[in-house]
Motif scaffolding. Structure first.
Motif, PDB file in Angstrom:
ATOM      1  N   GLN A 207      10.380 -33.898 -27.654  1.00 14.79           N
ATOM      2  CA  GLN A 207       9.948 -33.242 -26.210  1.00 14.79           C
ATOM      3  C   GLN A 207      10.999 -32.230 -25.868  1.00 14.79           C
ATOM      4  OE1 GLN A 207       7.337 -35.695 -23.336  1.00 14.79           O
ATOM      5  NE2 GLN A 207       9.005 -36.955 -23.845  1.00 14.79           N
ATOM      6  N   PHE A 208      12.387 -32.720 -25.871  1.00 14.98           N
ATOM      7  CA  PHE A 208      13.403 -31.732 -25.335  1.00 14.98           C
ATOM      8  C   PHE A 208      13.293 -30.521 -26.137  1.00 14.98           C
ATOM      9  CE2 PHE A 208      16.854 -33.994 -22.429  1.00 14.98           C
ATOM     10  CZ  PHE A 208      15.909 -34.738 -22.009  1.00 14.98           C
ATOM     11  N   ILE A 209      13.287 -30.517 -27.390  1.00 14.31           N
ATOM     12  CA  ILE A 209      13.147 -29.430 -28.444  1.00 14.31           C
ATOM     13  C   ILE A 209      12.194 -28.651 -27.916  1.00 14.31           C
ATOM     14  CG2 ILE A 209      13.069 -28.544 -30.688  1.00 14.31           C
ATOM     15  CD1 ILE A 209      14.545 -30.950 -31.549  1.00 14.31           C
ATOM     16  N   VAL A 210      10.902 -29.126 -27.828  1.00 11.54           N
ATOM     17  CA  VAL A 210       9.554 -28.399 -27.780  1.00 11.54           C
ATOM     18  C   VAL A 210       9.225 -27.598 -26.222  1.00 11.54           C
ATOM     19  CG1 VAL A 210       7.091 -28.484 -27.617  1.00 11.54           C
ATOM     20  CG2 VAL A 210       8.378 -29.595 -29.498  1.00 11.54           C
ATOM     21  N   GLU A 211       9.825 -28.234 -25.572  1.00 13.04           N
ATOM     22  CA  GLU A 211       9.779 -27.929 -24.123  1.00 13.04           C
ATOM     23  C   GLU A 211      11.092 -27.395 -23.451  1.00 13.04           C
ATOM     24  OE1 GLU A 211       6.863 -27.964 -22.712  1.00 13.04           O
ATOM     25  OE2 GLU A 211       5.670 -29.294 -24.054  1.00 13.04           O
ATOM     26  N   GLY A 217      20.751 -20.601 -28.138  1.00 12.65           N
ATOM     27  CA  GLY A 217      20.921 -21.372 -29.144  1.00 12.65           C
ATOM     28  C   GLY A 217      20.429 -22.863 -29.036  1.00 12.65           C
ATOM     29  N   GLY A 218      21.243 -23.725 -29.460  1.00 12.64           N
ATOM     30  CA  GLY A 218      20.783 -25.105 -28.995  1.00 12.64           C
ATOM     31  C   GLY A 218      20.859 -25.888 -27.812  1.00 12.64           C
ATOM     32  N   TRP A 219      21.390 -24.946 -26.795  1.00 10.88           N
ATOM     33  CA  TRP A 219      21.318 -25.311 -25.413  1.00 10.88           C
ATOM     34  C   TRP A 219      19.891 -25.719 -24.908  1.00 10.88           C
ATOM     35  CZ3 TRP A 219      25.777 -26.673 -22.814  1.00 10.88           C
ATOM     36  CH2 TRP A 219      26.872 -26.033 -23.394  1.00 10.88           C
ATOM     37  N   VAL A 220      19.729 -26.817 -23.988  1.00  9.73           N
ATOM     38  CA  VAL A 220      18.783 -27.029 -23.619  1.00  9.73           C
ATOM     39  C   VAL A 220      18.940 -27.201 -21.918  1.00  9.73           C
ATOM     40  CG1 VAL A 220      17.703 -28.461 -25.552  1.00  9.73           C
ATOM     41  CG2 VAL A 220      18.962 -29.630 -23.759  1.00  9.73           C
ATOM     42  N   TRP A 221      17.928 -26.778 -21.398  1.00 11.39           N
ATOM     43  CA  TRP A 221      18.125 -26.910 -19.754  1.00 11.39           C
ATOM     44  C   TRP A 221      16.661 -27.018 -19.203  1.00 11.39           C
ATOM     45  CZ3 TRP A 221      19.056 -21.448 -16.590  1.00 11.39           C
ATOM     46  CH2 TRP A 221      18.872 -21.948 -15.492  1.00 11.39           C
ATOM     47  N   ARG A 306      18.730 -27.460 -36.812  1.00 11.08           N
ATOM     48  CA  ARG A 306      19.419 -26.443 -37.752  1.00 11.08           C
ATOM     49  C   ARG A 306      19.538 -25.225 -37.501  1.00 11.08           C
ATOM     50  NH1 ARG A 306      24.086 -28.105 -39.964  1.00 11.08           N
ATOM     51  NH2 ARG A 306      24.072 -30.199 -40.606  1.00 11.08           N
ATOM     52  N   LYS A 307      18.062 -24.777 -37.075  1.00 12.66           N
ATOM     53  CA  LYS A 307      17.693 -23.492 -36.459  1.00 12.66           C
ATOM     54  C   LYS A 307      18.483 -22.987 -35.556  1.00 12.66           C
ATOM     55  CE  LYS A 307      13.046 -23.439 -38.691  1.00 12.66           C
ATOM     56  NZ  LYS A 307      11.442 -23.360 -38.337  1.00 12.66           N
ATOM     57  N   VAL A 311      21.586 -20.261 -34.816  1.00 12.24           N
ATOM     58  CA  VAL A 311      21.305 -19.046 -33.470  1.00 12.24           C
ATOM     59  C   VAL A 311      22.639 -19.152 -33.072  1.00 12.24           C
ATOM     60  CG1 VAL A 311      20.311 -18.487 -31.578  1.00 12.24           C
ATOM     61  CG2 VAL A 311      18.600 -19.309 -33.591  1.00 12.24           C
ATOM     62  N   MET A 312      23.148 -20.159 -32.851  1.00 12.55           N
ATOM     63  CA  MET A 312      24.671 -20.505 -32.018  1.00 12.55           C
ATOM     64  C   MET A 312      25.652 -19.886 -32.720  1.00 12.55           C
ATOM     65  SD  MET A 312      24.262 -21.858 -28.925  1.00 12.55           S
ATOM     66  CE  MET A 312      26.030 -22.585 -28.700  1.00 12.55           C
ATOM     67  N   LYS A 313      25.815 -19.959 -33.927  1.00 13.42           N
ATOM     68  CA  LYS A 313      26.720 -19.298 -34.925  1.00 13.42           C
ATOM     69  C   LYS A 313      26.686 -17.967 -34.966  1.00 13.42           C
ATOM     70  CE  LYS A 313      27.515 -23.447 -37.839  1.00 13.42           C
ATOM     71  NZ  LYS A 313      27.576 -23.815 -39.162  1.00 13.42           N
ATOM     72  N   GLY A 314      25.362 -17.554 -35.011  1.00 15.11           N
ATOM     73  CA  GLY A 314      25.064 -16.196 -35.276  1.00 15.11           C
ATOM     74  C   GLY A 314      25.402 -15.278 -33.814  1.00 15.11           C
TER      75      GLY A 314
END
Length: 317
Positions: A207-211, A217-221, A306-307, A311-314
């Motif tokens: 859910q955290f990833i989808v929503e 990048g990998g940050w969620v909020w 991983r995606k 993005v974070m690395k880029g």
């Protein structure tokens, strides 16, 4: 995942769950730097001192005192236990979900030698004066106590980071939060532990990833109103044997250190897998299909993480 949730008839919205258990969700206070928070906070281990303003490290804990050390100057101070309060400086590096007796600390009441302690923290003069004033007049202790709880959930976090191990934490004692956390108020101890387990399950991670709210990048909020629409197993309606089965995971593994979330997913970490398996079985997934389902779920979640990491690395180049 949605089909499993709907078919089970055991899932409700987080907002409705809070109403049933008389729970609540509040963001940890912002702007506490101006009260000298960096000079008052004490991190349990140097491994988790990640910023220049992480000054004080716990060196020793005795029955009535703790000894802290400035990690730059090596100056030490002895502080009465009654003058410090359990604290989470940041989520990074917290490898267990049960952090009872393993929290950071924050000075919240005056003690003999606090002036020298603040001087040796080397925060700027304005913040040092503010900290001393607020601690002495009781403002700071009131703020700490009124903004504490036994359950913390990440407010903003990098899911792909090597030092992100868990999404929610429980302590037998009330804790103050100096970082990006939701303060979760749940009086019932069993419900508090069940909530912590659910938030750390892969069913919730999905859910955290989808929503997630797009940040970087990998940050969620997540905003408050979004979180209240999230799905959660309605633990208030489960029979006692199922409740105890889920809680057995907390009792067995609550203080077991786990690797990063990404590593857990990619390696099918046994603690995560056992928790997810129990939850899926309670939700009605056939025992013979659970391993296959988790293999697919972990694959999807791993690919997404991983995606995001890529993005974070880029963006950091």
């Amino acid at each position: 995942m949605l089909k499993i949730f709907e078919k089970s008839g055991k899932i409700i919205k987080l907002g409705d769950y809070f109403k049933k258990i008389d729970g609540e969700l509040h963001e940890s206070p912002r702007g506490i730097k101006k009260y000298g928070y960096y000079g008052l906070s004490i991190i349990r281990s140097e491994e988790r001192a990640l910023k220049k303003h992480d000054i004080w490290i716990l060196k020793e804990k005795e029955r009535n005192f703790i000894t802290v050390e400035n990690r730059f100057t090596k100056i030490q101070h002895k502080i009465p236990i009654k003058s410090v309060f359990p604290n989470i400086r940041r989520y990074a590096g917290l490898k267990t979900i049960d952090i009872s007796d393993n929290t950071d600390y924050v000075v919240f009441k005056p003690f003999k030698g606090i002036e020298k302690f603040l001087e040796d923290s080397e925060i700027n003069e304005e913040e040092r004066i503010e900290a001393l004033t607020r601690v002495r007049n009781g403002f700071w202790s009131k703020m700490v106590e009124e903004n504490s709880s036994k359950v913390a959930m990440i407010y903003r976090a990098n899911l792909t980071a090597d030092m992100t191990h868990n999404l929610a934490f429980y302590s037998d004692s009330e804790m103050f939060f100096g970082g990006s956390f939701w303060r979760v108020l749940i009086d019932d101890v069993k419900q508090a532990k069940l909530f912590t387990l659910w938030i750390n399950s892969t069913l919730n991670l999905f859910q955290f990833i989808v929503e997630r709210k797009e940040t970087e990048g990998g940050w969620v909020w997540f905003d408050d109103y979004v979180l209240r629409e999230f799905s959660i197993l309605d633990f208030t309606e489960l029979p006692n044997n199922e409740i105890e089965e889920i809680l057995s995971i907390f009792e067995k593994y609550g203080k077991t250190p786990v690797p990063s979330i990404l590593t857990q997913i990619e390696q099918g970490h046994p603690v995560r897998k056992e928790l997810d398996s129990i939850l899926l079985r309670i939700l009605g997934v056939n025992e013979n299909e659970i391993n296959s389902f988790l293999g697919k779920l972990y694959g999807v979640v791993s690919n997404e993480l991983r995606k995001l990491k890529k993005v974070m690395k880029g963006r950091s180049r």
